[in-house]
Design a protein around this motif. Structure first.
Motif, mmCIF file in Angstrom:
data_model
loop_
_atom_site.group_PDB
_atom_site.id
_atom_site.type_symbol
_atom_site.label_atom_id
_atom_site.label_comp_id
_atom_site.label_asym_id
_atom_site.label_seq_id
_atom_site.Cartn_x
_atom_site.Cartn_y
_atom_site.Cartn_z
ATOM 1 N N ALA A 92 -16.741 -32.463 6.860
ATOM 2 C CA ALA A 92 -17.025 -31.680 5.840
ATOM 3 C C ALA A 92 -15.410 -30.698 5.582
ATOM 4 C CB ALA A 92 -17.404 -30.180 6.259
ATOM 5 N N VAL A 93 -15.275 -30.433 4.684
ATOM 6 C CA VAL A 93 -14.211 -29.972 3.702
ATOM 7 C C VAL A 93 -14.689 -28.429 3.895
ATOM 8 C CG1 VAL A 93 -12.854 -29.318 1.628
ATOM 9 C CG2 VAL A 93 -13.475 -31.669 1.842
ATOM 10 N N TYR A 94 -13.651 -27.675 4.760
ATOM 11 C CA TYR A 94 -14.201 -26.563 4.669
ATOM 12 C C TYR A 94 -12.762 -25.885 3.640
ATOM 13 C CZ TYR A 94 -16.123 -27.738 9.608
ATOM 14 O OH TYR A 94 -17.326 -27.760 10.011
ATOM 15 N N TYR A 95 -13.309 -24.091 2.786
ATOM 16 C CA TYR A 95 -12.460 -23.080 2.342
ATOM 17 C C TYR A 95 -12.682 -22.007 3.448
ATOM 18 C CZ TYR A 95 -13.769 -27.747 -0.508
ATOM 19 O OH TYR A 95 -13.812 -29.277 -1.858
ATOM 20 N N CYS A 96 -11.764 -21.404 2.970
ATOM 21 C CA CYS A 96 -11.833 -20.261 3.130
ATOM 22 C C CYS A 96 -11.721 -19.019 1.751
ATOM 23 C CB CYS A 96 -10.676 -19.700 3.491
ATOM 24 S SG CYS A 96 -9.047 -19.455 2.805
ATOM 25 N N ALA A 97 -12.551 -18.313 1.179
ATOM 26 C CA ALA A 97 -12.442 -17.608 0.450
ATOM 27 C C ALA A 97 -12.764 -16.065 1.137
ATOM 28 C CB ALA A 97 -14.296 -17.860 -0.166
ATOM 29 N N ALA A 98 -12.268 -15.417 0.141
ATOM 30 C CA ALA A 98 -12.406 -13.850 0.021
ATOM 31 C C ALA A 98 -12.817 -13.637 -0.857
ATOM 32 C CB ALA A 98 -10.565 -13.678 0.522
ATOM 33 N N THR A 99 -13.209 -11.643 -0.816
ATOM 34 C CA THR A 99 -14.672 -10.678 -1.308
ATOM 35 C C THR A 99 -14.024 -9.926 -1.876
ATOM 36 O OG1 THR A 99 -16.706 -10.546 -2.294
ATOM 37 C CG2 THR A 99 -16.452 -10.708 -0.242
ATOM 38 N N SER A 100 -13.777 -9.195 -3.107
ATOM 39 C CA SER A 100 -13.191 -8.101 -3.499
ATOM 40 C C SER A 100 -14.628 -7.216 -4.522
ATOM 41 C CB SER A 100 -12.302 -8.294 -4.965
ATOM 42 O OG SER A 100 -12.514 -8.872 -5.730
ATOM 43 N N ARG A 101 -15.440 -8.065 -4.263
ATOM 44 C CA ARG A 101 -16.725 -7.763 -4.424
ATOM 45 C C ARG A 101 -18.037 -6.687 -3.702
ATOM 46 N NH1 ARG A 101 -17.838 -12.959 -8.114
ATOM 47 N NH2 ARG A 101 -15.555 -12.833 -9.761
ATOM 48 N N THR A 102 -17.342 -6.707 -2.952
ATOM 49 C CA THR A 102 -18.545 -6.722 -1.771
ATOM 50 C C THR A 102 -18.578 -5.566 -1.483
ATOM 51 O OG1 THR A 102 -17.771 -7.733 0.417
ATOM 52 C CG2 THR A 102 -19.600 -8.887 -1.145
ATOM 53 N N GLY A 103 -17.372 -4.564 -0.908
ATOM 54 C CA GLY A 103 -16.633 -3.497 -0.348
ATOM 55 C C GLY A 103 -16.004 -3.547 0.776
ATOM 56 N N ALA A 104 -16.492 -3.144 2.471
ATOM 57 C CA ALA A 104 -16.346 -4.019 3.720
ATOM 58 C C ALA A 104 -17.339 -5.103 4.240
ATOM 59 C CB ALA A 104 -16.421 -3.024 4.472
ATOM 60 N N THR A 105 -18.201 -5.050 3.224
ATOM 61 C CA THR A 105 -19.553 -5.944 3.730
ATOM 62 C C THR A 105 -18.963 -8.005 3.735
ATOM 63 O OG1 THR A 105 -20.780 -3.995 3.535
ATOM 64 C CG2 THR A 105 -21.488 -6.819 4.336
ATOM 65 N N TRP A 106 -19.276 -8.466 4.679
ATOM 66 C CA TRP A 106 -18.520 -9.500 3.978
ATOM 67 C C TRP A 106 -19.822 -10.591 3.674
ATOM 68 C CZ3 TRP A 106 -22.462 -12.480 7.015
ATOM 69 C CH2 TRP A 106 -22.644 -12.225 8.646
ATOM 70 N N SER A 107 -20.565 -11.536 3.251
ATOM 71 C CA SER A 107 -21.645 -12.148 2.785
ATOM 72 C C SER A 107 -21.591 -13.851 3.356
ATOM 73 C CB SER A 107 -22.006 -12.316 1.138
ATOM 74 O OG SER A 107 -22.995 -12.982 0.672
ATOM 75 N N ARG A 108 -22.949 -13.646 3.702
ATOM 76 C CA ARG A 108 -23.236 -15.242 3.696
ATOM 77 C C ARG A 108 -23.663 -16.652 2.258
ATOM 78 N NH1 ARG A 108 -24.985 -16.248 9.075
ATOM 79 N NH2 ARG A 108 -25.925 -14.334 9.813
ATOM 80 N N ASP A 109 -23.356 -15.379 1.287
ATOM 81 C CA ASP A 109 -23.844 -16.308 -0.254
ATOM 82 C C ASP A 109 -22.624 -16.144 -0.403
ATOM 83 O OD1 ASP A 109 -25.226 -14.961 -3.366
ATOM 84 O OD2 ASP A 109 -24.449 -17.094 -2.567
#
Length: 126
Positions: A92-109
């Motif tokens: 597959a093509v693998y992507y990394c992502a960052a979120t500033s929207r969830t505080g300290a919690t990561w998301s599967r979505d």
């Protein structure tokens, strides 16, 4: 603002290993949970792994548990995905992502992730 650049993809035989890296710019990187997603041809983008800002909390999709390991080095603004015992279905093509929207919690979505890299191709031959 955060910019993400993935590297480390390539062609490997089944059973082999690869280590993906995601280099981030921006001083706020260390505050953001990070995730790895992948998209195979003809399929939707799917969650692979994620890590909280401190590196303590991690999560994996069931199909990669025990084979993949996500980690981060906040001093070097980098997130890693160590992939062992690779299978053709990991292609597959693998992507990394960052979120500033969830505080300290990561998301599967994928929806909460507001910063994305350009992706790196991983091909596993049988």
């Amino acid at each position: 603002q955060v910019q993400l650049v993935e590297s480390g993809g390539g062609l490997v035989q089944a059973g082999g290993s690869l280590r993906l890296s995601c280099a981030a710019s921006g001083r706020t990187f260390r505050n953001y949970p990070m995730g790895w997603f992948r998209q195979a041809p003809g399929k939707e983008r799917e969650f692979v792994a994620a890590i909280g800002w401190s590196g303590v909390s991690t999560g994996y999709t069931e199909s990669v548990k025990g084979r993949f390991t996500i980690s981060r080095d906040n001093a070097k603004n980098t997130v890693f995905l160590q992939m062992n015992s690779l299978k053709p279905e990991d292609t597959a093509v693998y992507y990394c992502a960052a979120t500033s929207r969830t505080g300290a919690t990561w998301s599967r979505d994928s929806a909460p992730y507001n910063y994305w890299g350009q992706g790196t191709q991983v091909t596993v031959s049988s």
